[in-house]
Design a protein around this motif. Structure first.
Motif, PDB file in Angstrom:
ATOM      1  N   LYS A   1       4.489 -12.214   5.561  1.00 53.75           N
ATOM      2  CA  LYS A   1       5.642 -12.898   6.130  1.00 53.75           C
ATOM      3  C   LYS A   1       5.489 -14.378   5.794  1.00 53.75           C
ATOM      4  O   LYS A   1       4.444 -14.781   5.278  1.00 53.75           O
ATOM      5  CB  LYS A   1       5.707 -12.714   7.647  1.00 53.75           C
TER       6      LYS A   1
ATOM      7  N   GLY B   1      11.845 -10.310  14.137  1.00 54.21           N
ATOM      8  CA  GLY B   1      11.013  -9.714  13.104  1.00 54.21           C
ATOM      9  C   GLY B   1      11.782  -8.540  12.534  1.00 54.21           C
ATOM     10  O   GLY B   1      12.545  -7.866  13.250  1.00 54.21           O
ATOM     11  N   THR B   2      11.632  -8.325  11.233  1.00 54.12           N
ATOM     12  CA  THR B   2      12.169  -7.114  10.624  1.00 54.12           C
ATOM     13  C   THR B   2      11.072  -6.449   9.802  1.00 54.12           C
ATOM     14  O   THR B   2      11.099  -5.239   9.615  1.00 54.12           O
ATOM     15  CB  THR B   2      13.379  -7.417   9.711  1.00 54.12           C
ATOM     16  N   GLY B   3      10.092  -7.259   9.372  1.00 55.43           N
ATOM     17  CA  GLY B   3       8.933  -6.681   8.696  1.00 55.43           C
ATOM     18  C   GLY B   3       8.290  -5.635   9.606  1.00 55.43           C
ATOM     19  O   GLY B   3       7.946  -4.531   9.170  1.00 55.43           O
TER      20      GLY B   3
ATOM     21  N   LYS C   1       3.495 -17.695  13.717  1.00 53.89           N
ATOM     22  CA  LYS C   1       3.200 -16.315  13.296  1.00 53.89           C
ATOM     23  C   LYS C   1       1.696 -16.035  13.337  1.00 53.89           C
ATOM     24  O   LYS C   1       1.263 -14.906  13.232  1.00 53.89           O
ATOM     25  CB  LYS C   1       3.775 -16.049  11.910  1.00 53.89           C
TER      26      LYS C   1
ATOM     27  N   ASN D   1       7.410 -11.432  -2.094  1.00 52.99           N
ATOM     28  CA  ASN D   1       8.874 -11.318  -2.150  1.00 52.99           C
ATOM     29  C   ASN D   1       9.253  -9.868  -1.851  1.00 52.99           C
ATOM     30  O   ASN D   1       8.391  -9.054  -1.485  1.00 52.99           O
ATOM     31  CB  ASN D   1       9.413 -11.794  -3.507  1.00 52.99           C
ATOM     32  N   VAL D   2      10.516  -9.540  -2.000  1.00 54.24           N
ATOM     33  CA  VAL D   2      10.984  -8.199  -1.639  1.00 54.24           C
ATOM     34  C   VAL D   2      10.248  -7.134  -2.454  1.00 54.24           C
ATOM     35  O   VAL D   2       9.808  -6.110  -1.911  1.00 54.24           O
ATOM     36  CB  VAL D   2      12.516  -8.091  -1.826  1.00 54.24           C
TER      37      VAL D   2
ATOM     38  N   LYS E   1       9.842  -2.296   9.243  1.00 55.18           N
ATOM     39  CA  LYS E   1       9.582  -1.628   7.969  1.00 55.18           C
ATOM     40  C   LYS E   1       8.213  -0.950   7.988  1.00 55.18           C
ATOM     41  O   LYS E   1       8.054   0.170   7.494  1.00 55.18           O
ATOM     42  CB  LYS E   1       9.656  -2.647   6.825  1.00 55.18           C
TER      43      LYS E   1
HETATM   44  N1  PLP Z   1      10.102 -11.775   3.422  1.00 48.62           N
HETATM   45  C1  PLP Z   1      10.322 -10.605   2.828  1.00 48.62           C
HETATM   46  C2  PLP Z   1      10.255 -10.530   1.334  1.00 48.62           C
HETATM   47  C3  PLP Z   1      10.601  -9.447   3.569  1.00 48.62           C
HETATM   48  O1  PLP Z   1      10.847  -8.282   2.966  1.00 48.62           O
HETATM   49  C4  PLP Z   1      10.606  -9.553   4.975  1.00 48.62           C
HETATM   50  C5  PLP Z   1      10.809  -8.351   5.760  1.00 48.62           C
HETATM   51  O2  PLP Z   1      11.586  -8.173   6.585  1.00 48.62           O
HETATM   52  C6  PLP Z   1      10.408 -10.811   5.573  1.00 48.62           C
HETATM   53  C7  PLP Z   1      10.133 -11.894   4.763  1.00 48.62           C
HETATM   54  C8  PLP Z   1      10.428 -10.997   7.078  1.00 48.62           C
HETATM   55  O3  PLP Z   1       9.218 -10.650   7.619  1.00 48.62           O
HETATM   56  P1  PLP Z   1       8.901 -10.857   9.178  1.00 48.62           P
HETATM   57  O4  PLP Z   1       9.993 -10.144   9.897  1.00 48.62           O
HETATM   58  O5  PLP Z   1       7.579 -10.205   9.352  1.00 48.62           O
HETATM   59  O6  PLP Z   1       8.881 -12.316   9.409  1.00 48.62           O
END
Ligand code: PLP
Length: 795
Positions: free
Chosen positions: A532, A639-641, A538, A613-614, A644
């Motif tokens: 992230k 958070g969205t990571g 974080k 990155n993605v 996943k």
């Molecule tokens: N960066 C990328 C490339 C991602 O795929 C994600 C996933 O959601 C994020 C950042 C965000 O991550 P987080 O929600 O852990 O901050």
């Protein structure tokens, strides 16, 4: 699958594009040529559903959703589009049949990195879900020439280089130069015939570039419209003729500047005129486009809310409120009160952060200079609101010579939403308490989600295959069906298959890690992943300190029964964020020392591949055993990571922050490694001015780690390097790394205990996948459609 598509027909299409679009002979085509040929062949299959969707939206006069976002973190398009069209396996067969490596071809595509992190990736997931659900929608954004910077490490330090994703032709976009609007800046306001008229001092042209976004099974496709800036006068011929060649291109340079870079920071606002210009450029072009489309078939602007819903992704496009008022009043002659009524029914605002430094504020001097007419309108909105909702201590939009974009967005929207249950509660109680009291029904919650097409079906083929084998197809667009896996979780055979899928991903990742970092890791180790943006809240620092404590413990007793671990880090820091960059350096220094330690060997490895990155996320997340979501409670909006990882069968070690709370509710407390203070405890703890000292004194492992850092154990070339880090933990530990350290360290020991018991571990892991259905962005978008946009699916 598109009707009639066969391996033979797709092969013919690829070869036709290779010959007639790329003009290359198959015998001499490069990987890039093949990728372009396949991309055009796949793209052709999007055009038909795209036309059909657009035509139906017009024919049925449907309400459209307009998503305004400064960021779209799209990643690669080819494989995602192919899989949604049902053409991926066929494409692989065609490409391999032509003697080309399909995986290499997919990897040849650059990531469209038009975002910083979660906010931009959310916008990309939402676009995909709106297409899958048949919600007529446009995404509006900027076509940054250089996207987000590329990260490299030099001597362990982050170095930024420009991203050049547009150096080669982007096969997914269609230029629409006929869709162009003039956007002004600066100048002055004149009164003409009793009306205020803005006479801008500078103008640029916004020119559209459209990318189709196709949903699952190609049933619907929407448009992502990105603007580039062009000069209104292409070229200053008079100056050129005078011999002043550099000055002659000035208009072009000025325009190009607007879309050159994305501000590489997702939490602190860049106090730059250029950023304000970018925000206005996006918003004004989008609103002009929206009104043009509406007025094409409608006359009564008072009924705009029946056909238009506009969502502001954070405050970045919050100038939409005053700009819509300006267009309605100054251009279309609507009176101010009526314009306010329309604007507030049309607009919605998503808040993404509680960090005070991330709430945009502009000095009235800068704002009034760049947007003089909007400054007047904002003052009028402010006094309208004070008049309509009188309160003695109310904090308005303009205060202490600043324009507060959060307050502006709140007042101009009919709904304001947070992005997780906890966050929405805090938006109400601590971010906008006065405004929420005045407008008690305005703040609602829409917990974020992620698209399962990309984040499970595409990125994790082994697990997707197992799911389909176990519960049949169709879960990709109905993710709650993953619950049907639950009875199988108790079967040893299913758990073995689940573990085998994970292992396949881990084996693939070990090869990639070796190529990228040179470090050899074992797929038998526990893969512990924190990826992230690098930010103090974080708490990557807490993770690396705990890593050092773990290393120290192994060295004390190397023969004990250690669970082998690979600590995987990934993420970029904002270029000017010194403290975050220091953390990056520390992770890399730590990795160097630990990975070279023969005493520890395979029991612990640390890797930090550069340029997260993605596409990197798509490799790391399916191979993760453990998801690190360890922010200070109350700081991570959602958070969205985290979602996943859960979907891909990695249990979370985490705090009660953001959507972690809901993840734990869904998966069950027994399948989540909880530790740390709650939001309330954090607030309480900060009242003790010596909180860090007390915590350090109570934890021998933490004392040892800080001592090693102070002695330069990880920076022998520069023993003082981490004195600043140590000093901050002792004396300026705002994010409470010290206070949560012991609980985190203990939770990591629980992780080891669980991992030693495979039946228990794979049960936990499989429940994470089986109970992740709630976190599909389809659920989120349905929520927005019902509660915020009042719109229906066209399917
Ligand atoms: N960066 C990328 C490339 C991602 O795929 C994600 C996933 O959601 C994020 C950042 C965000 O991550 P987080 O929600 O852990 O901050």
């Amino acid at each position: 699958m598109p009707p009639g598509a066969t391996v033979d027909s797709l092969r013919a299409e690829v070869l036709r594009h290779l010959s007639f679009t790329i003009a290359k002979d198959p015998g001499h085509a490069s990987l890039h040529d093949w990728r372009m040929a396949l991309s055009y062949a796949i793209r052709d299959h999007i055009v038909t559903p795209w036309y059909a969707s657009t035509r139906r939206t017009w024919d049925e006069d449907r309400k459209r959703v307009y998503y305004l976002s400064m960021e779209y973190l799209i990643g690669r398009v080819l494989e995602d589009a192919a899989i949604n069209l049902g053409l991926r396996d066929m494409a692989r067969e065609v490409i391999e049949g032509l003697g080309v490596d399909f995986n290499a071809l997919v990897e040849d595509e650059p990531d469209a990195a038009l975002g910083n992190g979660g906010l931009g990736r959310l916008a990309a997931c939402f676009m995909e879900s709106m297409a899958t659900l048949g919600c007529p929608a446009y995404g509006y954004g900027l076509r940054y020439e250089h996207g987000l910077f590329r990260q490299r490490f030099e001597g362990g330090r982050q170095v930024e280089t420009p991203e050049d994703w547009l150096v080669t032709t982007n096969p997914w976009e269609f230029d629409r130069p006929e869709s162009a609007y003039t956007v002004g800046f600066k100048g002055h306001v004149e009164s003409r015939d009793g009306r205020d008229v803005w006479v801008p001092g500078e103008t640029v042209t916004a020119s559209a570039h459209d990318t189709p976004v196709v949903g699952w099974q190609g049933r619907w496709a929407n448009t992502l419209r990105l603007w580039s800036a062009k000069p209104t006068t292409l070229f200053d011929l008079e100056r050129f003729n005078r011999g002043d060649y550099a000055a002659a291109t000035e208009p072009e340079q000025l325009a190009r500047t607007i879309c050159r870079v994305l501000y590489p920071d997702d939490t602190t606002y860049a106090g730059k005129e250029l950023r304000l210009k970018q925000e206005f450029f996006l918003t004004s072009a989008a609103l002009q486009d929206i009104l043009r489309r509406y007025c094409y078939t409608h006359k009564d602007l008072g009924r705009l809310p029946e056909r238009v819903a506009i969502q502001m992704n954070d405050t970045h496009p919050a100038i939409a409120g005053p700009e819509l008022i300006r267009l309605l009043t100054d251009k279309h002659g609507v009176d101010f009160d009526a314009a306010m009524d329309v604007a507030r029914k049309v607009l919605g605002f998503t808040n993404h952060t509680l960090l005070p430094e991330a709430l945009e504020r502009w000095s009235t001097y800068l704002f009034g200079n760049v947007l003089p007419r909007h400054m007047q309108i904002i003052e009028r909105i402010d006094s309208w609101h004070r008049r309509t909702y009188p309160r003695p201590h109310f904090v308005g939009i303009v205060k202490h010579h600043e324009v507060r974009m959060g307050e502006l967005a709140f007042i101009m929207s009919h709904k304001v939403n947070g992005v997780s249950a906890l966050h929405s509660k805090l938006v109400k109680s601590s971010l906008f308490p006065e405004l929420s009291a005045l407008h008690p029904d305005r703040v609602v919650n829409q917990t974020n989600g992620v698209t399962p097409r990309r984040w499970l079906n595409l990125c994790n083929r082994p697990l997707a295959g197992l799911i389909t084998e176990t519960i049949g197809d169709g879960w990709q667009a109905d993710l709650d069906r993953l619950h049907e896996l639950e009875p199988h979780v108790e079967e040893a055979g299913f758990r073995d298959a689940f573990a085998a899928a994970k292992r396949a991903n881990k084996v693939a990742l070990t090869g990639w890690i070796k190529d990228r970092t040179g470090v050899v890791v074992s797929p038998d180790a526990l893969f512990d992943v924190q990826v992230k943006r690098i930010h103090e809240y974080k708490r990557q620092l807490m993770n690396v300190l705990q890593t050092i404590a773990h290393w120290h413990a192994i060295r004390q007793d190397p023969q004990a029964d250690w669970v082998p671990r690979v600590k995987i880090f990934g993420g970029k820091s904002a270029p000017g964020y010194f403290v975050a960059k220091e953390i990056i350096h520390l992770i890399n220094d730590t990795a160097r020392v630990i990975n070279a330690d023969p005493v520890v060997g395979d029991r612990l490895k640390v890797v930090y591949p550069a340029n997260y990155n993605v596409s990197m996320a798509e490799k790391l997340i399916p191979a993760a055993d453990l998801s690190e979501q360890i922010s200070t409670a109350g700081k991570e909006a959602s958070g969205t990571g985290n979602m996943k990882f859960m979907m891909n069968g990695a249990p979370t070690i985490g705090t009660l922050d953001g959507a972690n709370v809901e993840i734990r509710e869904q998966v069950g407390a027994e399948n989540f490694f909880l530790f740390g203070m709650t939001t309330e405890q954090v607030a309480e703890r900060r009242k003790d001015p010596d909180h860090a000292r007390h915590a350090i004194e109570a934890s021998q492992p933490l004392q040892d780690v800080l001592q090693m850092l102070a002695e330069g154990r990880f920076s022998p070339d520069h023993p003082d390097r981490y004195h600043g880090v140590v000093d901050r933990v002792w004396h300026h530990d705002y994010f409470l790394v010290a206070s949560d350290f012991a609980a985190y360290h203990a939770a990591q020991a629980e992780v080891d205990a669980a991992y030693r018991d495979p039946a228990r571990w794979w049960r936990m892991a499989a429940f994470n996948t089986a109970r992740s259905g709630f976190f599909s962005s389809d659920r989120t978008i349905r929520g927005y459609m019902q509660e915020i946009w009042s719109t229906e699916s066209a399917l």
